[in-house]
Design a protein around this motif. Structure first.
Motif, PDB file in Angstrom:
ATOM      1  N   LEU A  81       5.939 -41.197-103.760  1.00 55.00           N
ATOM      2  CA  LEU A  81       6.180 -39.856-103.211  1.00 55.00           C
ATOM      3  C   LEU A  81       6.644 -39.973-101.773  1.00 55.00           C
ATOM      4  CD1 LEU A  81       4.587 -39.262-105.750  1.00 55.00           C
ATOM      5  CD2 LEU A  81       3.000 -37.884-104.409  1.00 55.00           C
ATOM      6  N   ARG A  82       7.843 -39.493-101.500  1.00 57.98           N
ATOM      7  CA  ARG A  82       8.367 -39.563-100.140  1.00 57.98           C
ATOM      8  C   ARG A  82       8.771 -38.169 -99.650  1.00 57.98           C
ATOM      9  NH1 ARG A  82      11.463 -45.377 -99.476  1.00 57.98           N
ATOM     10  NH2 ARG A  82       9.552 -46.536 -99.860  1.00 57.98           N
ATOM     11  N   PRO A  83       7.861 -37.506 -98.972  1.00 55.73           N
ATOM     12  CA  PRO A  83       8.200 -36.175 -98.478  1.00 55.73           C
ATOM     13  C   PRO A  83       9.128 -36.270 -97.274  1.00 55.73           C
ATOM     14  CG  PRO A  83       5.946 -36.763 -97.858  1.00 55.73           C
ATOM     15  CD  PRO A  83       6.492 -37.914 -98.642  1.00 55.73           C
ATOM     16  N   SER A  94      15.932 -41.732-100.060  1.00 51.17           N
ATOM     17  CA  SER A  94      14.795 -41.403 -99.187  1.00 51.17           C
ATOM     18  C   SER A  94      15.063 -41.830 -97.747  1.00 51.17           C
ATOM     19  CB  SER A  94      13.489 -42.002 -99.717  1.00 51.17           C
ATOM     20  OG  SER A  94      13.549 -43.401 -99.775  1.00 51.17           O
ATOM     21  N   ASP A  95      15.820 -42.883 -97.537  1.00 46.87           N
ATOM     22  CA  ASP A  95      16.226 -43.218 -96.161  1.00 46.87           C
ATOM     23  C   ASP A  95      17.129 -42.124 -95.599  1.00 46.87           C
ATOM     24  OD1 ASP A  95      14.894 -45.658 -96.086  1.00 46.87           O
ATOM     25  OD2 ASP A  95      16.600 -46.714 -95.192  1.00 46.87           O
ATOM     26  N   GLU A  96      18.011 -41.634 -96.441  1.00 45.62           N
ATOM     27  CA  GLU A  96      18.913 -40.573 -95.995  1.00 45.62           C
ATOM     28  C   GLU A  96      18.121 -39.307 -95.639  1.00 45.62           C
ATOM     29  OE1 GLU A  96      21.704 -39.175 -98.900  1.00 45.62           O
ATOM     30  OE2 GLU A  96      22.865 -38.080 -97.410  1.00 45.62           O
ATOM     31  N   GLY A 130      16.335 -43.991-105.344  1.00 42.05           N
ATOM     32  CA  GLY A 130      15.248 -43.424-104.548  1.00 42.05           C
ATOM     33  C   GLY A 130      15.099 -44.138-103.215  1.00 42.05           C
ATOM     34  N   ASP A 131      15.302 -45.439-103.225  1.00 42.29           N
ATOM     35  CA  ASP A 131      15.249 -46.218-101.981  1.00 42.29           C
ATOM     36  C   ASP A 131      16.300 -45.684-101.001  1.00 42.29           C
ATOM     37  OD1 ASP A 131      14.557 -48.400-100.252  1.00 42.29           O
ATOM     38  OD2 ASP A 131      16.381 -49.418-100.925  1.00 42.29           O
ATOM     39  N   ILE A 132      17.487 -45.489-101.505  1.00 43.32           N
ATOM     40  CA  ILE A 132      18.611 -45.093-100.653  1.00 43.32           C
ATOM     41  C   ILE A 132      18.480 -43.625-100.221  1.00 43.32           C
ATOM     42  CG2 ILE A 132      21.115 -44.784-100.596  1.00 43.32           C
ATOM     43  CD1 ILE A 132      21.196 -47.134-102.708  1.00 43.32           C
TER      44      ILE A 132
HETATM   45 MG    MG Z   1      13.845 -48.534 -98.396  1.00 42.49          MG
END
Ligand code: MG
Ligand code: IPM
Length: 370
Positions: A107-109, A254-256, A250-252
């Protein structure tokens, strides 16, 4: 007296130990003042573990993580270990913990704090009040798929291989987490893949759609290709509520999304496993940012992402919503007072060190209980 809550802290590398020190102070303080009964233990992960124990995470530390009620991790990695073979790199420690603990839902808010609206790389009107939750699949996909490797070809070239692979159950369980979360928020899920070019994306879309029809038809579901999602995130981010997507996208994404909040130094995350018979989930909390070797040792790192990760732990692992709210409010208050670490500094604000930020947070917490 509350039942003991076992927390394992893994500060890791780079700025990890610096930010963890401040969060530890808050955790100890809360445990003491609110009688929360935290039993906190620390262990090594990443490069620190490679140097002291010969592996990016030892079996003993994995066992401790499995036995803990929740794990809080700082960051892993650094130049010193960059040339190690792939399987021995600091990052493998984190990946092993995710895999062994089966933490499939990350979960990345991306939440924009009012005082930081100006720190965002987007125009204030685009991000003011922004509150997105990215649910990233974390134990499957191209990160773990076989075959993988680098092989020699007969003609003297080399070939690098990774495999994107998802099964029905892997897709359904992470989608279920997204739907459940949406119900407690604005009730909208956007499922993101590349079903225009990838079979795994076609399956992803079909399974999410099926689960939605079976159990979550009250939630509004939309689908988007990952490239379009990357574009829409900077074009009109407030169109999103919950985004559910695979490990790599999701990795990409969420950084954005993180940059919209002003700084990677602000973003927390929670990685959750499946619920056991008693409803308890294995869980690991960590900031989205990395070990930041460029600022390590300078005492200027932002401890808020790790602090907010700790707040997520209070909420999701211990059902301590009130205390989580206190910690989040303390973070809001120090920002409203104009205190800023270097990453979120702006004109007219006061630049503070990691330690000063930690101290100010404790002051705020102190005021909130007396
Ligand atoms: Mg990452
Ligand atoms: C993250 C990081 C990790 C990942 C690295 C450190 C292995 O970028 O948590 O987003 O790629 O998952």
């Amino acid at each position: 007296m509350a039942a003991t809550k076992k927390i394992l802290m893994l500060p890791g590398d780079g700025i990890g130990p610096e930010v963890m020190t401040e969060v530890r102070r808050v955790a100890d303080w809360l445990s003491d003042k609110r009688g929360l009964g935290f039993e906190i233990e620390e262990a090594l992960v990443g490069g620190a573990a490679i140097d002291a124990e010969g592996a990016p995470v030892s079996d003993a530390t994995v066992a401790k993580a499995m036995a803990a009620d929740a794990v809080l991790l700082g960051a892993v990695g650094g130049e010193k270990w960059d040339s190690l073979p792939f399987a021995q790199k600091p990052e493998r420690g984190l990946l092993r913990l995710r895999k062994d603990m089966e933490l499939f839902a990350n979960l990345r808010p991306a939440l924009v704090f009012d005082p930081l609206v100006e720190a965002s790389s987007l125009k204030p009107e685009l991000v003011s009040g922004l509150d997105i939750m990215i649910v990233r699949e974390l134990t499957g996909g191209i990160y773990f798929g076989d075959p993988r490797g680098i092989e020699d070809m007969p003609d003297g070239q080399r070939r690098g291989i990774n495999t994107q692979v998802y099964t029905t159950s892997e897709i359904r369980r992470v989608a279920a987490v997204a739907f459940e979360l949406a119900r407690k928020r604005s009730n909208r899920v956007c499922s993101v893949e590349k079903s225009n070019v990838m079979e795994s994306g076609v399956l992803w879309r079909e399974e999410v759609t099926k689960l939605h029809g079976e159990q979550y038809s009250d939630v509004e579901l939309s689908h988007m290709y990952a490239d379009n999602c990357a574009m829409q995130l900077v074009r009109r981010p407030k169109q999103f509520d919950v985004i559910v997507t695979d490990n790599l996208f999701g990795d990409i994404l969420s950084d954005e999304a993180a940059m919209m909040t002003g700084s990677l130094g602000m973003l927390p995350s929670a990685s959750l496993g499946g619920a056991d018979a008693s409803g308890r989930r294995k869980a690991l909390y960590e900031p989205v940012h990395g070990s930041a070797p460029d600022i390590t040792g300078q005492g200027i790192a932002n401890p808020l992402a790790t602090l907010l990760s700790f707040a997520m732990m209070l909420r999701y692992s211990f059902d301590l919503g009130a205390e989580a709210g206190m910690v989040e409010q303390a973070a809001q208050n120090v920002l409203a007072r104009g205190l800023r670490t270097a990453d979120i500094a702006q004109e007219g604000t006061t630049r503070v060190s990691t330690q000063e930020m930690g101290r100010a947070l404790l002051e705020e917490l102190h005021h909130s209980v007396v």
